[in-house]
Every structure is written in structure tokens, then in C-alpha cells.
Design an enzyme around this catalytic site. Structure first.
Site, short mmCIF file in Angstrom:
data_model
loop_
_atom_site.label_atom_id
_atom_site.label_comp_id
_atom_site.label_asym_id
_atom_site.label_seq_id
_atom_site.Cartn_x
_atom_site.Cartn_y
_atom_site.Cartn_z
N LYS A 186 0.83 -1.20 0.00
CA LYS A 186 0.00 0.00 0.00
C LYS A 186 0.87 1.27 0.00
O LYS A 186 2.08 1.20 0.21
CB LYS A 186 -0.94 -0.02 1.21
CG LYS A 186 -1.96 -1.18 1.16
CD LYS A 186 -2.73 -1.21 -0.13
CE LYS A 186 -4.04 -2.00 -0.07
NZ LYS A 186 -3.91 -3.44 0.06
C1 LIG Z 1 -5.27 -4.25 0.64
C2 LIG Z 1 -6.73 -4.09 0.67
C3 LIG Z 1 -7.51 -4.53 1.75
C4 LIG Z 1 -7.00 -5.41 2.84
O1 LIG Z 1 -5.88 -5.02 3.47
P1 LIG Z 1 -4.86 -6.06 4.15
O2 LIG Z 1 -4.08 -5.14 5.03
O3 LIG Z 1 -4.03 -6.68 3.07
O4 LIG Z 1 -5.66 -7.03 4.92
C5 LIG Z 1 -8.86 -4.25 1.74
N1 LIG Z 1 -9.43 -3.59 0.74
C6 LIG Z 1 -8.72 -3.15 -0.31
C7 LIG Z 1 -9.40 -2.39 -1.39
C8 LIG Z 1 -7.35 -3.41 -0.39
O5 LIG Z 1 -6.67 -3.02 -1.46
#
Ligand SMILES: *Cc1c(COP(=O)(O)O)cnc(C)c1O
Length: 399
Positions: A186
Site C-alpha cells: 500500500k
Molecule cells: C489491501 C486491501 C484490503 C486489505 O488489506 P490487508 O491489510 O491486506 O488485509 C482491503 N481492501 C482493499 C481495497 C485493499 O486493497
């Protein structure tokens, strides 16, 4: 998008401070921790950056979504409306509570189509969960109006769009609750981590307790704390929070890099008449984590995606065929393939998706190519990339 590309001294310094105290847990051990509270500090930084009263830091974005729903009292039999284009975490978080994920179509914003949302509402609907995919947002004004009319909660999944805004407000802060992920890929990362933000004192208190086994966090003796309701362990560690604390300080710099790169690539692609761009709702500004564009039809989009990869333009996605982000490949959900038995309400209420018409979603998704905006590219790499993209896409559309 990925903040891991720009790891540096600040991240190391924050982590080292935690290692020096030896207190890797976010709660307790007050005497040993030498005044270091990385999770609490990151929560404060998030509250300030997002302009909200409360932030609850947790172990992942998926956990954040689960906790956000739980904090608002969502449980067995409640229906949550979510888009056909998202990450599997959306329905995982809903299923975790025994609630029912109801897939709803998308439009040319590549997020929830407000008209389809209105049609999907039943007396069991509790929450509308827009997902701001690939750096841009849902039509939040329209969705909020629907939620107010039907007395529903608006929960924003801003995991892929941190730093974007809508009507001047940070994404995640417009609805009743907002969620972020700080996983490794992210815009800013903790390694693993996530957060719930809200202005609602009750939801916050519930999130705080629920994410730590129901602990009420009153007093100085963890063992003596009360447990007003059932919870779970979704805690983040101090080591992870320390990384995030360094990264959030750099968020604005990351966003500026993303915007600059996005702008170069977009202006280049605007020279191709057959290419159009994902619609950003009025009043919205993207986080510029991706550049998403449309080809005239699905065949050309697929060809463009293949040709881009063949010409060395990496990190572009054809989501229509993707295993993790579009409903067509979610046969584990559609066929209810769970390890153990699913809750009865859930089993009965899950729609038969084989007969539901998502042709509008397919129309937009089939034509979409999305390219990740990386932080580590040099100016030269960006301009070479722009030139290769234009040349490649031109040759595809000219046949
Ligand atoms: C990455 C992501 C998540 C979940 O996050 P994690 O930290 O990997 O559990 C949820 N929604 C979206 C749109 C994402 O891109």
C-alpha cells in the site's frame, strides 16, 4: 503506490527505538517502555492527517473492515452492500461476522454505482461499503444521500486511496467509518497493519475493545480489566506501528510523486483519441496511486494489456480476468466453498450470483487497464514509460 520502495533511515530509527526498549506490545508495560508508544502515536498522527476524532490501529486492512462492521453492531443476517470490483477482503470481513455480502455493480468510476445500490437495498441492509479502488473514489455524495434516506451506515474502504480527497475531506473521513490498509504494497506500509477512523465515540470505543479481546482498557492492570462484550485479537505490534509512523510522515511527499508521475503518463495517453479515462466524481481528487483508462472494447483492452507487458511496461493490470479483484473469478464465494459450515442466515441469504446481471460492471471492467504508479521511478524512466505506452497502445488500436 508502494511506500516500501522508499524505505529509509526514518523507518530504521523508529523501529530501533522499539527494539531498544524491548517492548513490542502496544498495551501495558508502562515502566519498561521509556515513554515509547508507537501505535498510540501513529493513531494520533492519523487522526490529525485525516481530520477525525478517532483512529484505531489494527493488524491489517481486512481486520480494520471487520472491526469497523463489528463496532457498528453488524452481525448474522445483516446485509452489507459491496462492489463487484474490489479486493476479496471486502467479503471476507463481512463473512467473518456471519453477515451477508451483497455484490452490487460498478459504473465508469470503477466503484459502486449509486443506482444499483438503491436497487439492492432490502429490510436487512445495514451498511453500504464503497471501495475507493486504485486511488479514486466512489460518488460519496450520492451514496451518503441514499444512506440517509434508508438509515444505513456508510463505511469507506480507502485501503487503496489514502491521501485522496472528496469535497475537501480525506477519503475515509466522509462516511460514518473509514478503513485503511498498511500492508506491504500500500501507499504507506507498516509491513502489515490497518486502521479504522471515525468521529463516532461509540464506534471507536467498540473498535478499541473488540480488537483486543474485549478489554475495556480501564486502569493500569491488564489482567484486572473488564470485558463488556466478546472481542478478538486484531492488535498491531509496536514494531509494525513504528514503521508506519515513519511512513505517515512521508505521505504527502509520496502523494506528490504519485501525482507528478500520473500527470506525465496521463497527458501522454490523452494524445490517443481511442483512450478515455475513468470518471472521477465531481469534488474528488485522486491519490494518483494508479492510472486507469478505457479502451474502446474488451478485446482491445486485453490486447493492450498483453502488448504493454510484452514491451516491458510492468505493473499494469487487466482486472476483468483477475483472480482477486473482480467477482467473475470469486468461485469460492459464489459457490460457498468454506472449510466448515457457514452460518445458516448467511447460507440462505447469499444470492445466486449465476442469475444476477452484472453486465454494466462487465462493460466497464472489460475495457479497463490500470497501471500502478510506482514511487521509485526516475523522471527518465517515467518519460520512457510514457513513450512506450503511447506507441504500444496506438499500435493496438490501429490494429
Ligand atoms: C489491501 C486491501 C484490503 C486489505 O488489506 P490487508 O491489510 O491486506 O488485509 C482491503 N481492501 C482493499 C481495497 C485493499 O486493497
Amino acid at each position: 503506490m508502494p511506500g516500501f520502495e522508499l524505505f529509509g533511515e526514518q523507518e530504521k530509527k523508529e523501529v530501533q527505538q522499539v527494539l531498544d526498549t524491548g517492548v513490542l506490545m502496544r498495551y501495558g508495560f508502562d515502566g519498561m517502555r521509556d515513554g515509547k508508544w508507537k501505535a498510540k502515536e501513529l493513531e494520533k498522527a492519523l487522526e490529525e492527517r485525516m481530520g477525525v476524532k478517532h483512529a484505531q490501529l489494527v493488524s491489517s486492512g481486512t481486520a480494520a473492515l471487520t472491526i469497523a462492521l463489528a463496532s457498528a453492531g453488524v452481525g448474522a443476517g445483516d446485509e452489507v452492500l459491496m462492489p463487484t470490483f474490489t479486493f476479496v477482503a471486502s467479503f471476507e470481513s463481512i463473512l467473518a461476522l456471519g453477515a451477508v455480502p451483497i455484490l452490487v455493480g460498478i459504473d465508469d468510476t470503477l466503484t459502486l454505482d449509486p443506482e444499483a445500490v438503491e436497487k439492492a437495498i432490502t429490510e436487512k441492509t445495514k451498511v453500504v461499503m464503497p471501495v475507493h479502488m486504485c486511488g479514486s473514489m466512489a460518488d460519496l455524495r450520492a451514496l451518503k444521500a441514499i444512506c440517509e434516506k434508508h438509515n444505513l451506515l456508510l463505511l469507506e474502504d480507502a485501503c487503496q486511496a489514502i491521501g485522496g480527497t472528496y469535497e475537501g475531506k480525506p477519503l475515509g473521513s466522509y462516511g460514518d467509518l473509514g478503513c485503511f490498509s498498511f500492508d506491504y504494497v500500500k501507499t504507506i506500509t507498516c509491513g502489515e497493519g490497518g486502521a479504522v477512523i471515525t468521529d463516532n465515540d461509540t464506534f471507536y470505543k467498540n473498535a478499541d475493545h473488540y480488537s483486543d479481546h474485549g478489554h475495556d482498557h480501564v486502569g493500569l492492570d491488564r489482567g484486572a480489566e473488564a470485558h463488556p462484550f466478546l472481542g478478538y485479537n486484531y492488535r498491531i505490534s509496536e514494531l509494525h506501528a513504528a514503521v508506519g509512523l515513519a511512513q505517515i510522515a512521508r505521505l504527502n511527499d509520496f502523494l506528490a510523486i504519485q501525482k507528478e508521475t500520473y500527470t506525465v503518463l496521463r497527458e501522454a495517453l490523452e494524445s490517443i483519441p481511442e483512450v478515455t479515462f475513468r470518471r472521477v466524481p465531481n469534488g474528488g481528487e485522486e491519490s494518483y496511486a494508479f492510472l486507469s483508462f478505457f479502451l474502446p472494447d474488451a478485446i482491445l483492452a486485453k490486447q493492450a494489456h498483453t502488448a504493454l507487458a510484452a514491451n516491458g511496461v510492468d505493473a499494469c493490470f487487466y482486472w476483468y480476468d483477475n483472480n482477486w479483484h473482480y467477482y467473475r473469478q470469486w468461485e469460492h464465494l459464489l459457490e460457498k466453498k468454506s472449510l466448515g459450515k457457514l452460518p445458516t442466515e448467511l447460507y440462505k441469504q447469499l444470492p445466486d450470483y449465476s442469475i444476477i446481471d452484472f453486465s454494466k460492471s462487465d462493460h466497464w471492467m472489460g475495457r479497463t487497464v490500470s497501471c500502478l504508479i510506482k514511487l521509485g521511478w526516475s523522471r527518465e524512466e517515467v518519460s520512457n514509460r510514457a513513450a512506450t505506452m503511447v506507441k504500444t497502445i496506438r499500435s493496438v488500436v490501429k490494429g
